[in-house]
Design a protein around this motif. Structure first.
Motif, PDB file in Angstrom:
ATOM      1  N   GLN A  25       0.772  -1.240   0.137  1.00 34.78           N
ATOM      2  CA  GLN A  25      -0.003  -0.026  -0.018  1.00 34.78           C
ATOM      3  C   GLN A  25       0.757   1.269  -0.059  1.00 34.78           C
ATOM      4  OE1 GLN A  25      -3.172  -0.128  -0.362  1.00 34.78           O
ATOM      5  NE2 GLN A  25      -3.240   2.142  -0.712  1.00 34.78           N
ATOM      6  N   ALA A  28       2.346   1.609  -3.415  1.00 29.73           N
ATOM      7  CA  ALA A  28       1.086   2.198  -4.327  1.00 29.73           C
ATOM      8  C   ALA A  28       1.021   3.502  -4.085  1.00 29.73           C
ATOM      9  CB  ALA A  28      -0.159   1.406  -4.148  1.00 29.73           C
ATOM     10  N   TRP A  37      -1.799   3.981 -11.522  1.00 31.94           N
ATOM     11  CA  TRP A  37      -1.960   2.828 -11.326  1.00 31.94           C
ATOM     12  C   TRP A  37      -2.688   2.266 -10.026  1.00 31.94           C
ATOM     13  CZ3 TRP A  37       4.138   1.693 -11.383  1.00 31.94           C
ATOM     14  CH2 TRP A  37       4.469   1.535 -12.842  1.00 31.94           C
ATOM     15  N   SER A  38      -3.287   1.334 -10.234  1.00 31.96           N
ATOM     16  CA  SER A  38      -4.388   0.687  -8.968  1.00 31.96           C
ATOM     17  C   SER A  38      -3.299  -0.096  -8.287  1.00 31.96           C
ATOM     18  CB  SER A  38      -5.225  -0.212  -9.314  1.00 31.96           C
ATOM     19  OG  SER A  38      -4.490  -1.439 -10.208  1.00 31.96           O
ATOM     20  N   ALA A  39      -3.824  -0.444  -6.858  1.00 26.99           N
ATOM     21  CA  ALA A  39      -2.902  -0.991  -5.686  1.00 26.99           C
ATOM     22  C   ALA A  39      -2.476  -2.584  -6.580  1.00 26.99           C
ATOM     23  CB  ALA A  39      -3.649  -1.106  -4.618  1.00 26.99           C
ATOM     24  N   ASN A  40      -3.619  -3.022  -7.040  1.00 31.50           N
ATOM     25  CA  ASN A  40      -3.509  -4.300  -7.588  1.00 31.50           C
ATOM     26  C   ASN A  40      -2.278  -4.382  -8.697  1.00 31.50           C
ATOM     27  OD1 ASN A  40      -5.291  -5.799  -6.262  1.00 31.50           O
ATOM     28  ND2 ASN A  40      -6.826  -5.562  -7.800  1.00 31.50           N
ATOM     29  N   THR A  41      -2.008  -3.180  -9.720  1.00 29.82           N
ATOM     30  CA  THR A  41      -1.225  -3.098 -10.415  1.00 29.82           C
ATOM     31  C   THR A  41       0.137  -3.121  -9.684  1.00 29.82           C
ATOM     32  OG1 THR A  41      -2.562  -1.979 -12.263  1.00 29.82           O
ATOM     33  CG2 THR A  41      -0.078  -1.983 -12.371  1.00 29.82           C
ATOM     34  N   LYS A  43       0.831  -4.581  -6.705  1.00 31.47           N
ATOM     35  CA  LYS A  43       1.081  -5.786  -6.291  1.00 31.47           C
ATOM     36  C   LYS A  43       1.613  -6.842  -7.259  1.00 31.47           C
ATOM     37  CE  LYS A  43      -2.133  -5.284  -2.304  1.00 31.47           C
ATOM     38  NZ  LYS A  43      -3.449  -5.511  -1.929  1.00 31.47           N
ATOM     39  N   THR A  44       1.124  -6.576  -8.527  1.00 35.50           N
ATOM     40  CA  THR A  44       1.509  -7.703  -9.660  1.00 35.50           C
ATOM     41  C   THR A  44       3.243  -7.144  -9.799  1.00 35.50           C
ATOM     42  OG1 THR A  44      -0.694  -7.662 -10.659  1.00 35.50           O
ATOM     43  CG2 THR A  44       1.129  -8.120 -12.095  1.00 35.50           C
TER      44      THR A  44
END
Length: 122
Positions: A25, A28, A37-41, A43-44
């Motif tokens: 987080q 991000a 970018w999203s947090a998921n991006t 994390k990827t």
């Protein structure tokens, strides 16, 4: 460092080089200011960097803290060497000549190069 990192992964590395360990987080929030970018991006990207062994993580309760395993200086050295090897046959002089021929060197750049050369000679 054997496996190259992408431009997107490099943006994540810059955040971790500036400050670590950080949660996903935290990363991000710091990357998001410059990119959409999203947090998921993020994390990827962290997952890819873990797979490449350029970062590590340790559990901190229910979250992970991420930190670089490769120093920024070592990364820059490797990328610089790769560029010079690939484009200029491993020689630095043609790179400087290329920049000079295209007026890509400012007066300040030239002064800094002269100072560096003078220091290297002594």
């Amino acid at each position: 460092m054997a496996e190259r990192i992408s431009d997107a992964e490099h943006a994540v590395m810059e955040v971790l080089w500036d400050d670590s360990p950080l949660t996903a987080q935290d990363v991000a929030e710091r990357v998001a200011s410059a990119r959409e970018w999203s947090a998921n991006t993020v994390k990827t990207l962290l997952g890819r960097l873990l797979a490449k062994n350029v970062i590590a993580h340790e559990a901190d309760g229910r979250r992970y803290l991420y930190r670089p395993l490769v120093a920024r200086e070592d990364y820059v050295e490797g990328e610089s060497r790769r560029l010079i090897d690939r484009l200029f046959g491993g020689k630095l002089t043609p790179l400087v000549a290329h920049l000079a021929e295209r007026d890509a060197l400012s007066a300040q750049d030239i002064s800094e190069i002269e100072a560096l050369l003078k220091a290297l000679k002594s």
